[in-house]
Design an enzyme around this catalytic site. Structure first.
Site, short mmCIF file in Angstrom:
data_model
loop_
_atom_site.label_atom_id
_atom_site.label_comp_id
_atom_site.label_asym_id
_atom_site.label_seq_id
_atom_site.Cartn_x
_atom_site.Cartn_y
_atom_site.Cartn_z
N GLY A 104 -2.71 -11.05 7.07
CA GLY A 104 -2.39 -12.47 7.24
C GLY A 104 -2.10 -13.11 5.90
O GLY A 104 -2.60 -12.65 4.86
N LYS B 188 0.83 -1.23 0.00
CA LYS B 188 0.00 0.00 0.00
C LYS B 188 0.84 1.26 0.00
O LYS B 188 0.49 2.26 -0.59
CB LYS B 188 -0.96 0.01 1.19
CG LYS B 188 -0.27 0.05 2.54
CD LYS B 188 -0.79 -0.97 3.49
CE LYS B 188 0.35 -1.49 4.31
NZ LYS B 188 0.01 -2.63 5.11
N GLU C 14 -5.03 -5.44 -5.61
CA GLU C 14 -6.16 -5.77 -4.72
C GLU C 14 -5.71 -5.97 -3.27
O GLU C 14 -6.39 -5.55 -2.33
CB GLU C 14 -6.85 -7.06 -5.22
CG GLU C 14 -8.05 -7.48 -4.41
CD GLU C 14 -9.18 -6.47 -4.48
OE1 GLU C 14 -9.81 -6.36 -5.53
OE2 GLU C 14 -9.43 -5.79 -3.47
N GLU D 173 3.54 -4.76 15.21
CA GLU D 173 4.99 -4.82 15.03
C GLU D 173 5.68 -4.38 16.32
O GLU D 173 5.08 -3.66 17.13
CB GLU D 173 5.42 -3.81 13.94
CG GLU D 173 4.77 -4.01 12.60
CD GLU D 173 5.28 -5.25 11.89
OE1 GLU D 173 6.45 -5.62 12.09
OE2 GLU D 173 4.49 -5.85 11.15
N LYS E 149 -4.04 3.23 2.78
CA LYS E 149 -5.15 2.45 2.23
C LYS E 149 -6.31 3.37 1.81
O LYS E 149 -6.93 3.17 0.77
CB LYS E 149 -5.62 1.41 3.25
CG LYS E 149 -4.57 0.33 3.53
CD LYS E 149 -4.96 -0.50 4.73
CE LYS E 149 -3.95 -1.60 5.03
NZ LYS E 149 -4.18 -2.24 6.34
N ILE F 123 -10.28 -8.86 1.42
CA ILE F 123 -11.59 -8.29 1.01
C ILE F 123 -11.46 -7.73 -0.41
O ILE F 123 -10.61 -6.87 -0.65
CB ILE F 123 -12.03 -7.15 1.97
CG1 ILE F 123 -12.10 -7.66 3.42
CG2 ILE F 123 -13.35 -6.55 1.52
CD1 ILE F 123 -12.46 -6.58 4.43
N1 HSE Z 1 -0.75 -3.84 9.55
C1 HSE Z 1 -1.99 -4.00 8.85
C2 HSE Z 1 -3.13 -4.09 9.81
C3 HSE Z 1 -2.02 -5.22 8.00
O1 HSE Z 1 -2.95 -4.11 11.04
O2 HSE Z 1 -4.25 -4.12 9.34
C4 HSE Z 1 -1.41 -5.05 6.65
O3 HSE Z 1 -2.07 -4.12 5.88
#
Ligand code: HSE
Length: 427
Positions: free
Chosen positions: A303, A106, A130, A191, A206, A137
């Site tokens: 995931g 992203k 996507e 993280e 996003k 999704i």
């Molecule tokens: N770090 C993101 C989240 C996942 O917590 O949704 C990857 O886009």
């Protein structure tokens, strides 16, 4: 009809890369059956070959990008290395050579989309993304291929699973923010440096992608207001519940004619809103469009397996396309001059502050709100703790700039120890 055979390259063999490889190998006979297509992974770029060779035939692995770039058999490359470099250089080199590029990245897309799109258009290669928003999704395909007839006016997204997991834990288990964050880190959701997620930047990237597609106008990252969830306390969550709300880190996009507003921040939404039931690490995107009306997509936003679902779908689309599609809005790093971005949006607000427990204090604070044209809907004072008492204000619709000016002035009142939190409300 003969089965079409396409060779692909993968960049990265971590969690997502290995999930994609698994689907492309173990799931290939079903894909071939449905699509009359055989996808063969020919090369995988990976720095840690020692680790990767335990899962995949060593002959497929390389740590030299040119082995993929210069392989004329490979026509589609999927990238999971993340970050902007070297991903950008790799993407541009591949697209210039006419290889279609599929990405889950992203940050790369949101910040360099115009360059990637231009390179793809010039060589006729495909650019697919996507998996860059909301993992499994299929929201990009939904907007591009199923909602073309709509004027999309609103997007409300829970598009960061880490923060949704933390807020759900705080709300359902009464955990404090640091406790819920530490749990999310132990689960491998957050993280070690969680700022990218909890300060809202992940959701900003996003939203930039989603809003640009939905509103058919570039919504650059720099035009998106953002605030993270560090300041949300269990007290705010309990107050929200008492008022009939839940708190979510919401990515909000609104379009009214040529004006666009885009923001990511903790938001109170009614407990009855469909997004209120989106819990844990799940994501959901709620869209309002004309003529479709209200629409919500729900699923896993991160995931290996859910992301692989989106990536493999893009690889298949890239393999099957007779002609690739490119963005049809003005796609540059600055938006088109015909679009304006709203920073002085209108919404309702929740304000929690600590004020001296003395006569006349609430009148003084309310006076400042009144001075800035902010209309109060309710005021509640909690039991005092020493000389100071928590006070919760809820407003009617107010302008952001007026609200921030009122808060700045209220913060300076000698009777106000602290403005503890301001949370926007979307009804
Ligand atoms: N770090 C993101 C989240 C996942 O917590 O949704 C990857 O886009």
């Amino acid at each position: 009809m003969a089965v079409k055979k396409v060779y692909v390259g993968l960049l990265g063999f971590g969690n997502i890369g290995s999930s994609v490889y698994k689907v492309l190998t173990e799931g290939m006979s079903a894909i071939t059956h449905k699509e009359n297509l055989e996808i063969v992974v020919k090369k995988i770029l990976e720095k840690d070959i020692e680790k990767a060779r335990k899962i995949v035939d060593e002959k497929l692995l390389t740590d030299d990008f040119s082995r993929i770039l210069d392989d004329d058999d490979i026509s589609v490359v999927a990238e999971f290395i993340g970050g902007t470099q070297p991903a950008l250089d790799y993407a541009l080199a591949l697209l210039k050579k006419g290889k279609s590029f599929v990405t889950a990245n992203k940050e790369l897309l949101a910040t360099h989309w115009h360059r990637l799109d231009k390179a793809a258009r010039e060589s006729g290669a495909g650019l697919y993304y996507e998996a860059s928003v909301a993992g499994g999704i299929p929201v990009i395909k939904t907007i591009n291929e199923s909602l073309q007839a709509n004027n999309i006016t609103n997007i409300y997204g829970i598009i960061n699973g880490t923060t949704n997991h933390i807020l759900t834990d705080m709300s359902e288990k009464g955990r404090s923010f640091p406790e819920a964050l530490s749990d999310a880190q132990k689960l491998g959701l957050a993280e070690p440096d969680p700022s990218y997620d909890i300060d809202g930047l992940d959701a900003v990237y996003k939203l930039s992608i989603l809003a640009s597609l939905a509103f058919h106008a570039k919504v650059p990252v720099g035009r998106i207001f953002h605030e993270g969830i560090r300041t949300v306390t269990t007290e705010d969550i309990a107050n929200a519940a008492e008022l009939g709300y839940v708190i979510k880190l919401l990515a909000i996009g609104k379009k009214n004619g040529a004006s666009i507003e885009a923001r990511v921040h903790p938001t109170m939404i009614p407990q009855s809103h469909p997004l209120a039931s989106v819990k844990g690490a799940f994501n959901a995107i709620f869209i309002k469009g004309d003529p479709v009306g209200d629409l919500m997509l729900y699923g896993r936003g991160a995931g290996g397996p859910p992301t692989a679902s989106a990536v493999v779908s893009d690889i298949i689309t890239a393999c099957q396309a007779q002609k690739h599609r490119y963005t049809t809005f003005y796609n540059d790093d600055e938006p088109s001059k015909e679009v304006t971005f709203v920073s002085d949006w209108e919404t309702e607000y929740y304000i929690r502050l600590s004020a001296a427990n003395q006569p006349g204090v609430l009148a003084k604070i309310s006076g400042v709100f009144g001075k800035f044209g902010v209309n109060l809907a309710s005021v509640k004072q909690r039991r005092p703790n020493g000389g100071s008492a928590p006070v919760i204000f809820v407003t009617y619709m107010a302008h952001e700039h007026a609200m921030m000016a009122a808060i700045a002035e209220i913060s300076k009142l000698p009777e106000v120890a602290k403005v503890d939190n301001v949370i926007r409300i979307e009804n």
